[in-house]
Design a protein around this motif. Structure first.
Motif, PDB file in Angstrom:
ATOM      1  N   LYS A  82     -22.694   4.257   6.054  1.00  0.00           N
ATOM      2  CA  LYS A  82     -22.238   5.379   6.884  1.00  0.00           C
ATOM      3  C   LYS A  82     -20.887   5.062   7.523  1.00  0.00           C
ATOM      4  N   ILE A  83     -20.725   3.837   8.007  1.00  0.00           N
ATOM      5  CA  ILE A  83     -19.449   3.462   8.622  1.00  0.00           C
ATOM      6  C   ILE A  83     -18.312   3.604   7.623  1.00  0.00           C
ATOM      7  N   ALA A  84     -18.497   3.093   6.412  1.00  0.00           N
ATOM      8  CA  ALA A  84     -17.444   3.138   5.401  1.00  0.00           C
ATOM      9  C   ALA A  84     -17.087   4.571   5.039  1.00  0.00           C
ATOM     10  N   ARG A  85     -18.096   5.406   4.843  1.00  0.00           N
ATOM     11  CA  ARG A  85     -17.823   6.808   4.485  1.00  0.00           C
ATOM     12  C   ARG A  85     -17.098   7.519   5.612  1.00  0.00           C
ATOM     13  N   ASP A  86     -17.588   7.350   6.846  1.00  0.00           N
ATOM     14  CA  ASP A  86     -16.963   8.040   7.975  1.00  0.00           C
ATOM     15  C   ASP A  86     -15.530   7.565   8.184  1.00  0.00           C
ATOM     16  N   LEU A  87     -15.279   6.284   7.995  1.00  0.00           N
ATOM     17  CA  LEU A  87     -13.920   5.749   8.148  1.00  0.00           C
ATOM     18  C   LEU A  87     -12.970   6.369   7.132  1.00  0.00           C
ATOM     19  N   ILE A  88     -13.394   6.394   5.873  1.00  0.00           N
ATOM     20  CA  ILE A  88     -12.519   6.914   4.816  1.00  0.00           C
ATOM     21  C   ILE A  88     -12.206   8.386   5.058  1.00  0.00           C
ATOM     22  N   ALA A 106       0.825  -1.204   0.000  1.00  0.00           N
ATOM     23  CA  ALA A 106       0.000   0.000   0.000  1.00  0.00           C
ATOM     24  C   ALA A 106       0.857   1.252   0.000  1.00  0.00           C
ATOM     25  N   ASP A 107       0.328   2.302  -0.590  1.00  0.00           N
ATOM     26  CA  ASP A 107       1.001   3.599  -0.525  1.00  0.00           C
ATOM     27  C   ASP A 107       0.723   4.286   0.805  1.00  0.00           C
ATOM     28  N   PHE A 108      -0.480   4.093   1.338  1.00  0.00           N
ATOM     29  CA  PHE A 108      -0.892   4.876   2.492  1.00  0.00           C
ATOM     30  C   PHE A 108      -1.409   4.021   3.649  1.00  0.00           C
ATOM     31  N   TYR A 109      -2.381   3.166   3.409  1.00  0.00           N
ATOM     32  CA  TYR A 109      -2.955   2.397   4.499  1.00  0.00           C
ATOM     33  C   TYR A 109      -3.541   1.099   3.958  1.00  0.00           C
ATOM     34  N   ARG A 110      -3.895   0.200   4.878  1.00  0.00           N
ATOM     35  CA  ARG A 110      -4.391  -1.121   4.504  1.00  0.00           C
ATOM     36  C   ARG A 110      -5.605  -1.465   5.362  1.00  0.00           C
ATOM     37  N   ALA A 111      -6.553  -2.164   4.763  1.00  0.00           N
ATOM     38  CA  ALA A 111      -7.701  -2.714   5.485  1.00  0.00           C
ATOM     39  C   ALA A 111      -7.579  -4.225   5.483  1.00  0.00           C
ATOM     40  N   GLU A 112      -7.795  -4.844   6.636  1.00  0.00           N
ATOM     41  CA  GLU A 112      -7.653  -6.298   6.757  1.00  0.00           C
ATOM     42  C   GLU A 112      -8.732  -6.836   7.690  1.00  0.00           C
ATOM     43  N   ASN A 113      -9.299  -7.994   7.326  1.00  0.00           N
ATOM     44  CA  ASN A 113     -10.304  -8.595   8.192  1.00  0.00           C
ATOM     45  C   ASN A 113      -9.717  -9.767   8.973  1.00  0.00           C
ATOM     46  N   GLU A 114     -10.545 -10.371   9.789  1.00  0.00           N
ATOM     47  CA  GLU A 114     -10.082 -11.440  10.676  1.00  0.00           C
ATOM     48  C   GLU A 114      -9.594 -12.659   9.901  1.00  0.00           C
ATOM     49  N   ASN A 115     -10.106 -12.851   8.700  1.00  0.00           N
ATOM     50  CA  ASN A 115      -9.699 -13.991   7.876  1.00  0.00           C
ATOM     51  C   ASN A 115      -8.358 -13.767   7.186  1.00  0.00           C
ATOM     52  N   GLY A 116      -7.769 -12.576   7.351  1.00  0.00           N
ATOM     53  CA  GLY A 116      -6.498 -12.277   6.707  1.00  0.00           C
ATOM     54  C   GLY A 116      -6.634 -11.695   5.320  1.00  0.00           C
ATOM     55  N   GLU A 117      -7.854 -11.473   4.854  1.00  0.00           N
ATOM     56  CA  GLU A 117      -8.060 -10.810   3.567  1.00  0.00           C
ATOM     57  C   GLU A 117      -7.774  -9.321   3.727  1.00  0.00           C
ATOM     58  N   TYR A 118      -7.083  -8.726   2.776  1.00  0.00           N
ATOM     59  CA  TYR A 118      -6.719  -7.323   2.912  1.00  0.00           C
ATOM     60  C   TYR A 118      -6.842  -6.598   1.584  1.00  0.00           C
ATOM     61  N   VAL A 119      -6.958  -5.290   1.681  1.00  0.00           N
ATOM     62  CA  VAL A 119      -7.015  -4.413   0.514  1.00  0.00           C
ATOM     63  C   VAL A 119      -6.074  -3.245   0.773  1.00  0.00           C
ATOM     64  N   ASP A 120      -5.169  -2.980  -0.160  1.00  0.00           N
ATOM     65  CA  ASP A 120      -4.265  -1.838  -0.044  1.00  0.00           C
ATOM     66  C   ASP A 120      -4.965  -0.570  -0.512  1.00  0.00           C
ATOM     67  N   ASP A 121      -4.827   0.492   0.271  1.00  0.00           N
ATOM     68  CA  ASP A 121      -5.423   1.789  -0.066  1.00  0.00           C
ATOM     69  C   ASP A 121      -6.874   1.637  -0.523  1.00  0.00           C
ATOM     70  N   ALA A 137     -15.963   1.951  -1.405  1.00  0.00           N
ATOM     71  CA  ALA A 137     -16.679   0.755  -1.842  1.00  0.00           C
ATOM     72  C   ALA A 137     -15.996  -0.516  -1.346  1.00  0.00           C
ATOM     73  N   ALA A 138     -14.642  -0.519  -1.374  1.00  0.00           N
ATOM     74  CA  ALA A 138     -13.912  -1.703  -0.907  1.00  0.00           C
ATOM     75  C   ALA A 138     -14.122  -1.929   0.586  1.00  0.00           C
ATOM     76  N   VAL A 139     -14.180  -0.838   1.364  1.00  0.00           N
ATOM     77  CA  VAL A 139     -14.435  -0.972   2.801  1.00  0.00           C
ATOM     78  C   VAL A 139     -15.843  -1.514   3.032  1.00  0.00           C
ATOM     79  N   ARG A 140     -16.813  -1.040   2.263  1.00  0.00           N
ATOM     80  CA  ARG A 140     -18.178  -1.562   2.382  1.00  0.00           C
ATOM     81  C   ARG A 140     -18.209  -3.060   2.117  1.00  0.00           C
ATOM     82  N   THR A 141     -17.456  -3.511   1.106  1.00  0.00           N
ATOM     83  CA  THR A 141     -17.416  -4.938   0.778  1.00  0.00           C
ATOM     84  C   THR A 141     -16.840  -5.753   1.930  1.00  0.00           C
TER      85      THR A 141
END
Length: 309
Positions: free
Chosen positions: A84-90, A3-18, A22-26
């Protein structure tokens, strides 16, 4: 590639860079009460210890934790709406300190992307408005990276409401060129800068800071019709470390306020409505577009598809 800036990761170890909103909502939509109960978003680099987490609650909603030790922020809320959670987080992440990050893969800075989302624009990295390195050499001043990214995306014009960000502009009938930044800086020094320099000469109490091009001096970057102004305090050699200083005319003679953050993070703070001091700047918090600058038309002979006149 990382990632250039930050990463999102769930308990299963799946992650998304930056991740985008929409990706956070997913990721949030994939949470369940069995083996995948939380998502964490945190800075990719080790220098920052801020994080945001979202966990399922027994009641079927979500617990949201936002923590940033650098500003002593630690909030815990509950929410049921994933959107709302996804928007506020971003938008919260956009206001974190990404100083020194460069965006290796043409990723738009999170703070500028946050401004784009609020303004109703697609948060997509744009081509440069002008050759910044050469333009800054000609102008004799380096400017913060968030300002350059903001100008590349928004172009000339106000952001929202009354506040207008000063940007390089072309000569009449010509595409923008290297000298546009020099003209902008000289205009600021001889206009707003000269007025505050005279104020300081009349009484240092009225203007407690030197004025550019004096070392560490004020360099204006935005203003409104009420005569309020936003400056960089050009302390040190790294423009990404320059704090924002605001002068509110209505608070004369005690209208000076310093914010130890970059321009884009400051605008996000003003848009959030969390600092009543900034209400007088006229930066609106509504998500409906209000005088949002249009994207740049292609300039004759421009090498970038997003060049502005």
């Amino acid at each position: 590639m990382g990632a250039d800036f930050y990463r999102a990761e769930n308990e299963n170890g799946e992650y998304v860079d930056d991740p985008s909103e929409a990706a956070v909502r997913t990721l949030l939509g994939g949470l369940d009460n069995a083996e995948n109960t939380f998502v964490i978003l945190q800075a990719e680099k080790d220098e920052s210890s801020w994080y945001g987490s979202v966990a399922l609650t027994d009641e079927g909603g979500y617990e949201v934790v936002l923590r940033d030790p650098s500003c002593r922020e630690h909030g815990v809320t509950t929410e049921t709406r994933v959107e709302k959670i996804a928007r506020d987080l971003i938008l919260w992440i956009a206001r974190r300190d990404f100083r020194g990050r460069s965006g290796r893969h043409a990723t738009l800075r999170p703070d500028v992307a946050g401004l784009a989302r609020i303004a109703g624009l697609d948060p997509v990295a744009a081509g440069p408005l002008l050759p910044w390195d050469l333009a800054e050499e000609v102008a004799g001043v380096r400017l913060p990276a968030d300002y350059r990214a903001f100008v590349d995306l928004f172009g000339p014009g106000g952001l929202r409401g009354e506040l207008g960000v000063v940007t390089p502009r072309p000569l009449p009938g010509r595409p923008i060129g290297v000298g546009a930044l020099s003209r902008m800086v000289n205009g600021l020094v001889n206009g707003t800068g000269a007025a505050f320099k005279q104020m300081r000469e009349d009484s240092p109490d009225l203007c407690p800071y030197p004025v550019h091009p004096e070392p560490g001096g004020l360099l204006p970057w935005a203003g409104n019709y009420n005569g309020d102004h936003c400056f960089w305090l050009t302390e040190g050699d790294d423009p990404d470390c320059w704090p924002v200083v605001v002068w509110l005319r209505g608070g004369f003679p005690y209208g000076w306020h310093r914010y130890d953050m970059g321009m884009a993070r400051f605008l996000l703070l003003a848009l959030s409505g969390e600092d009543p001091t900034l209400d007088d700047l006229g930066v609106e918090t509504s998500t409906a577009p209000v005088r949002v600058p249009a994207r740049r038309p292609r300039a004759p002979g421009a090498t970038s598809a997003t060049s502005r006149q």
